[in-house]
Design a protein around this motif. Structure first.
Motif, PDB file in Angstrom:
ATOM      1  N   SER A 120       4.327   6.047  15.772  1.00 42.34           N
ATOM      2  CA  SER A 120       3.308   5.293  15.034  1.00 42.34           C
ATOM      3  C   SER A 120       3.899   3.932  14.651  1.00 42.34           C
ATOM      4  O   SER A 120       4.643   3.353  15.451  1.00 42.34           O
ATOM      5  CB  SER A 120       2.901   6.097  13.788  1.00 42.34           C
ATOM      6  OG  SER A 120       1.738   5.568  13.189  1.00 42.34           O
ATOM      7  N   HIS A 121       3.633   3.474  13.444  1.00 43.21           N
ATOM      8  CA  HIS A 121       4.117   2.122  13.055  1.00 43.21           C
ATOM      9  C   HIS A 121       4.832   2.183  11.702  1.00 43.21           C
ATOM     10  O   HIS A 121       4.689   3.161  10.953  1.00 43.21           O
ATOM     11  CB  HIS A 121       2.947   1.134  12.993  1.00 43.21           C
ATOM     12  CG  HIS A 121       1.865   1.503  12.004  1.00 43.21           C
ATOM     13  ND1 HIS A 121       1.802   0.986  10.734  1.00 43.21           N
ATOM     14  CD2 HIS A 121       0.808   2.348  12.118  1.00 43.21           C
ATOM     15  CE1 HIS A 121       0.738   1.502  10.109  1.00 43.21           C
ATOM     16  NE2 HIS A 121       0.128   2.330  10.922  1.00 43.21           N
ATOM     17  N   LEU A 122       5.609   1.147  11.395  1.00 43.15           N
ATOM     18  CA  LEU A 122       6.359   1.079  10.139  1.00 43.15           C
ATOM     19  C   LEU A 122       5.832  -0.034   9.227  1.00 43.15           C
ATOM     20  O   LEU A 122       6.037   0.012   8.019  1.00 43.15           O
ATOM     21  CB  LEU A 122       7.849   0.833  10.436  1.00 43.15           C
ATOM     22  CG  LEU A 122       8.585   1.976  11.163  1.00 43.15           C
ATOM     23  CD1 LEU A 122       9.938   1.492  11.692  1.00 43.15           C
ATOM     24  CD2 LEU A 122       8.766   3.181  10.238  1.00 43.15           C
ATOM     25  N   ASP A 123       5.115  -0.993   9.805  1.00 36.12           N
ATOM     26  CA  ASP A 123       4.595  -2.083   8.975  1.00 36.12           C
ATOM     27  C   ASP A 123       3.414  -1.596   8.138  1.00 36.12           C
ATOM     28  O   ASP A 123       2.775  -0.597   8.481  1.00 36.12           O
ATOM     29  CB  ASP A 123       4.167  -3.285   9.856  1.00 36.12           C
ATOM     30  CG  ASP A 123       2.992  -2.947  10.766  1.00 36.12           C
ATOM     31  OD1 ASP A 123       3.149  -2.058  11.631  1.00 36.12           O
ATOM     32  OD2 ASP A 123       1.913  -3.543  10.571  1.00 36.12           O
ATOM     33  N   SER A 124       3.127  -2.325   7.065  1.00 35.83           N
ATOM     34  CA  SER A 124       2.028  -1.906   6.178  1.00 35.83           C
ATOM     35  C   SER A 124       1.090  -3.077   5.896  1.00 35.83           C
ATOM     36  O   SER A 124       1.399  -4.229   6.194  1.00 35.83           O
ATOM     37  CB  SER A 124       2.603  -1.411   4.839  1.00 35.83           C
ATOM     38  OG  SER A 124       2.927  -2.533   4.016  1.00 35.83           O
ATOM     39  N   VAL A 125      -0.020  -2.750   5.276  1.00 30.57           N
ATOM     40  CA  VAL A 125      -0.887  -3.793   4.710  1.00 30.57           C
ATOM     41  C   VAL A 125      -0.255  -4.227   3.390  1.00 30.57           C
ATOM     42  O   VAL A 125       0.638  -3.549   2.875  1.00 30.57           O
ATOM     43  CB  VAL A 125      -2.317  -3.270   4.478  1.00 30.57           C
ATOM     44  CG1 VAL A 125      -2.997  -2.896   5.775  1.00 30.57           C
ATOM     45  CG2 VAL A 125      -2.327  -2.093   3.493  1.00 30.57           C
ATOM     46  N   PRO A 126      -0.705  -5.310   2.796  1.00 27.64           N
ATOM     47  CA  PRO A 126      -0.202  -5.659   1.468  1.00 27.64           C
ATOM     48  C   PRO A 126      -0.623  -4.583   0.456  1.00 27.64           C
ATOM     49  O   PRO A 126      -1.791  -4.176   0.422  1.00 27.64           O
ATOM     50  CB  PRO A 126      -0.912  -6.986   1.146  1.00 27.64           C
ATOM     51  CG  PRO A 126      -1.459  -7.487   2.435  1.00 27.64           C
ATOM     52  CD  PRO A 126      -1.670  -6.297   3.313  1.00 27.64           C
ATOM     53  N   GLY A 127       0.339  -4.055  -0.302  1.00 26.88           N
ATOM     54  CA  GLY A 127      -0.017  -3.051  -1.323  1.00 26.88           C
ATOM     55  C   GLY A 127      -0.524  -1.753  -0.727  1.00 26.88           C
ATOM     56  O   GLY A 127      -1.395  -1.096  -1.300  1.00 26.88           O
ATOM     57  N   GLY A 128       0.017  -1.359   0.401  1.00 30.15           N
ATOM     58  CA  GLY A 128      -0.436  -0.112   1.053  1.00 30.15           C
ATOM     59  C   GLY A 128       0.342   1.097   0.575  1.00 30.15           C
ATOM     60  O   GLY A 128       1.141   1.017  -0.358  1.00 30.15           O
ATOM     61  N   GLY A 129       0.091   2.216   1.244  1.00 34.15           N
ATOM     62  CA  GLY A 129       0.793   3.451   0.902  1.00 34.15           C
ATOM     63  C   GLY A 129       2.034   3.618   1.774  1.00 34.15           C
ATOM     64  O   GLY A 129       2.279   2.846   2.693  1.00 34.15           O
ATOM     65  N   ASN A 130       2.811   4.678   1.491  1.00 37.51           N
ATOM     66  CA  ASN A 130       4.048   4.952   2.237  1.00 37.51           C
ATOM     67  C   ASN A 130       3.783   5.874   3.425  1.00 37.51           C
ATOM     68  O   ASN A 130       4.692   6.258   4.151  1.00 37.51           O
ATOM     69  CB  ASN A 130       5.072   5.621   1.293  1.00 37.51           C
ATOM     70  CG  ASN A 130       6.459   5.753   1.935  1.00 37.51           C
ATOM     71  OD1 ASN A 130       6.864   4.907   2.742  1.00 37.51           O
ATOM     72  ND2 ASN A 130       7.161   6.829   1.632  1.00 37.51           N
ATOM     73  N   LEU A 131       2.494   6.249   3.616  1.00 32.73           N
ATOM     74  CA  LEU A 131       2.192   7.236   4.660  1.00 32.73           C
ATOM     75  C   LEU A 131       1.565   6.616   5.917  1.00 32.73           C
ATOM     76  O   LEU A 131       1.835   7.071   7.025  1.00 32.73           O
ATOM     77  CB  LEU A 131       1.229   8.286   4.090  1.00 32.73           C
ATOM     78  CG  LEU A 131       1.772   9.117   2.916  1.00 32.73           C
ATOM     79  CD1 LEU A 131       0.634   9.837   2.191  1.00 32.73           C
ATOM     80  CD2 LEU A 131       2.810  10.123   3.391  1.00 32.73           C
ATOM     81  N   ASP A 132       0.746   5.610   5.737  1.00 35.08           N
ATOM     82  CA  ASP A 132       0.016   4.963   6.847  1.00 35.08           C
ATOM     83  C   ASP A 132       1.041   4.338   7.800  1.00 35.08           C
ATOM     84  O   ASP A 132       1.567   3.274   7.549  1.00 35.08           O
ATOM     85  CB  ASP A 132      -0.923   3.899   6.262  1.00 35.08           C
ATOM     86  CG  ASP A 132      -1.660   3.128   7.355  1.00 35.08           C
ATOM     87  OD1 ASP A 132      -2.535   2.325   6.996  1.00 35.08           O
ATOM     88  OD2 ASP A 132      -1.345   3.312   8.545  1.00 35.08           O
ATOM     89  N   GLY A 133       1.339   5.084   8.849  1.00 35.37           N
ATOM     90  CA  GLY A 133       2.377   4.666   9.809  1.00 35.37           C
ATOM     91  C   GLY A 133       3.613   5.540   9.692  1.00 35.37           C
ATOM     92  O   GLY A 133       3.865   6.407  10.542  1.00 35.37           O
ATOM     93  N   PRO A 134       4.389   5.370   8.610  1.00 34.50           N
ATOM     94  CA  PRO A 134       5.631   6.149   8.476  1.00 34.50           C
ATOM     95  C   PRO A 134       5.453   7.663   8.553  1.00 34.50           C
ATOM     96  O   PRO A 134       6.355   8.373   9.009  1.00 34.50           O
ATOM     97  CB  PRO A 134       6.197   5.710   7.120  1.00 34.50           C
ATOM     98  CG  PRO A 134       5.704   4.300   6.966  1.00 34.50           C
ATOM     99  CD  PRO A 134       4.333   4.309   7.594  1.00 34.50           C
TER     100      PRO A 134
END
Ligand code: HGY
Ligand code: MN
Ligand code: MN
Ligand code: MN
Length: 405
Positions: free
Chosen positions: A78-92
């Motif tokens: 998946s991915h490691l980058d996030s949106v600003p102020g995102g969660g630790n799960l979306d991607g990681p």
């Protein structure tokens, strides 16, 4: 630690914490994301996976088959980058679950007859350079490499400069058909961005489809001036036009069944309280299961904005940044996944994914893990450890069937 994705996620829970917004802010090739990339490489090394980084910055961690031939590979990640102020799960969560699934398969004594590769794709969110799933679009040849090199973030840093800062050679950015030809299936595990599983009371789902979605940059130019010295009749205020864009997008998204229209980012220039703006930049995110509906909404909103601009003596330019058509995941692969997970429901999603891009070039499937809040792109994003553990086993079971025959 082995087989425990929650423990792996806990290892990175301190990286890219954003005290101002809450949650995590991990733009691609920024210091936090580089730290996450290093963590992933260390975890892959720890498992004896052979790590390579391609010209686009995709990290590939290989568990080779005995003949060490990297053909007919099964990919996950998946991915490691996030949106600003995102969660630790979306991607990681997808990356941690893939690493944990490798642990589980080894504990089972599984020996792959075809290689398994865990991938981390850069700039999935498009939060820094504006194009969603940029790494997979580059890989698949869906975006012009020179256009990408010249993309600038909001500080004026180009993608090429940021890539160089990440140790990449921007000259190598571009499609890699040979690499894609060597992959026979891709399975991405992702935290559900919605409440489907919570409402169903289940831990894991298969993905059915991703709705069409795109993003457009709207640039409105007016005339900057003094807030106190300028009569209302003499103004060319781009913020007034931007307000009409916001109103029109909400109105048009509401009249089309289950369309989604969002403006989450607006930049007013120069940005003084006592200054009439010279220009406004805003970005529209529009989604619907049918591509024509997305296009119609954007046309309507553009027309409303142009009318407002004409009345206000401003000019407007609407530019498409990226677009993903509706994706229906590969039936054959989903049937194989369903045979392994017969109780898993099939859910469509309004969220885009690297799997959505790769689905256009290789058989691709997704697994969703329950998110009790259903929220995402916010610190409220969540997953219970017991559901994360079920997700790891589900992914391991799917990967086992794919790499052992
Ligand atoms: O925007 C999306 O849908 C995804 O989370 N990048
Ligand atoms: Mn994601
Ligand atoms: Mn996301
Ligand atoms: Mn003054």
């Amino acid at each position: 630690m082995s087989g425990d994705a929650s423990a792996l996620l806990a290892q990175i829970a301190h990286i890219g914490v954003d005290p101002e917004r809450g949650g995590y802010t991990r733009p691609v090739f920024s210091a936090p994301e580089l730290e996450l990339r290093a963590w992933f490489i260390a975890q892959a090394d720890h498992r004896g996976l052979d790590v390579e980084i391609d010209g686009n910055g995709v990290i590939w961690a290989w568990w080779d088959a005995p003949d060490a031939r990297r053909v007919d590979a099964i990919a996950t990640g998946s991915h490691l980058d996030s949106v600003p102020g995102g969660g630790n799960l979306d991607g990681p969560l997808g990356i941690a679950s893939a690493l944990a699934a490798v642990d589980v398969l080894r504990e089972r004594g599984i020996r792959p007859v075809r290689p398994l590769v865990v991938a981390a794709f850069p700039e999935e969110e498009g939060s820094r350079f504006g194009i969603a799933c940029l790494g997979t679009r580059l890989l698949a040849g869906l975006v012009d490499p020179q256009r990408v090199r010249e993309l600038r973030d909001d500080k004026g840093v180009t993608f090429a400069e940021a890539a160089r800062g990440a140790g990449l050679d921007p000259a190598l950015i571009g499609p890699d058909a040979a690499r894609l030809a060597a992959i026979s299936a891709f399975v991405e595990l992702h935290v559900e961005q919605g409440r489907g599983l919570e409402d169903l009371g289940q831990s894991v789902a298969l993905a059915g489809a991703i709705i069409a979605h795109g993003r457009w940059h709207v640039r409105i130019d007016g005339r900057g001036d003094h807030a106190g010295a300028t009569r209302m009749a003499d103004r060319q205020d781009p913020v007034v036009v931007a307000a009409e864009t916001v109103r029109a997008l909400r109105a048009h998204a509401l009249v089309v069944d289950d369309a989604r229209g969002t403006i989450g980012r607006i930049k007013v220039t120069p940005g003084g309280t006592n200054v009439i703006a010279a220009s406004v930049d805003l970005w529209m995110d529009v989604r619907h299961r049918d591509e024509p509906a997305v296009r119609r909404i954007v046309e309507e909103v553009t027309a409303a904005t142009e009318r407002s601009a004409a009345a206000e003596g401003c000019t407007v330019k609407v530019t498409e940044q990226s677009f993903s058509p509706t994706v229906a995941f590969d039936n054959g692969l989903r049937e194989r996944m369903h045979a392994v997970l017969p109780d898993a429901p099939v859910l469509d999603t309004g969220a885009g994914h690297d799997a959505g891009v790769l689905a256009g070039v290789i058989p691709t499937g997704m697994l969703f893990v329950r998110n009790p809040t259903g929220a995402s792109h916010t610190p409220a994003e969540a997953a219970r450890p017991e559901d994360v553990a079920v997700g790891v086993i589900a992914l391991a079971d799917v990967l086992e069937t794919l790499i052992t025959r």
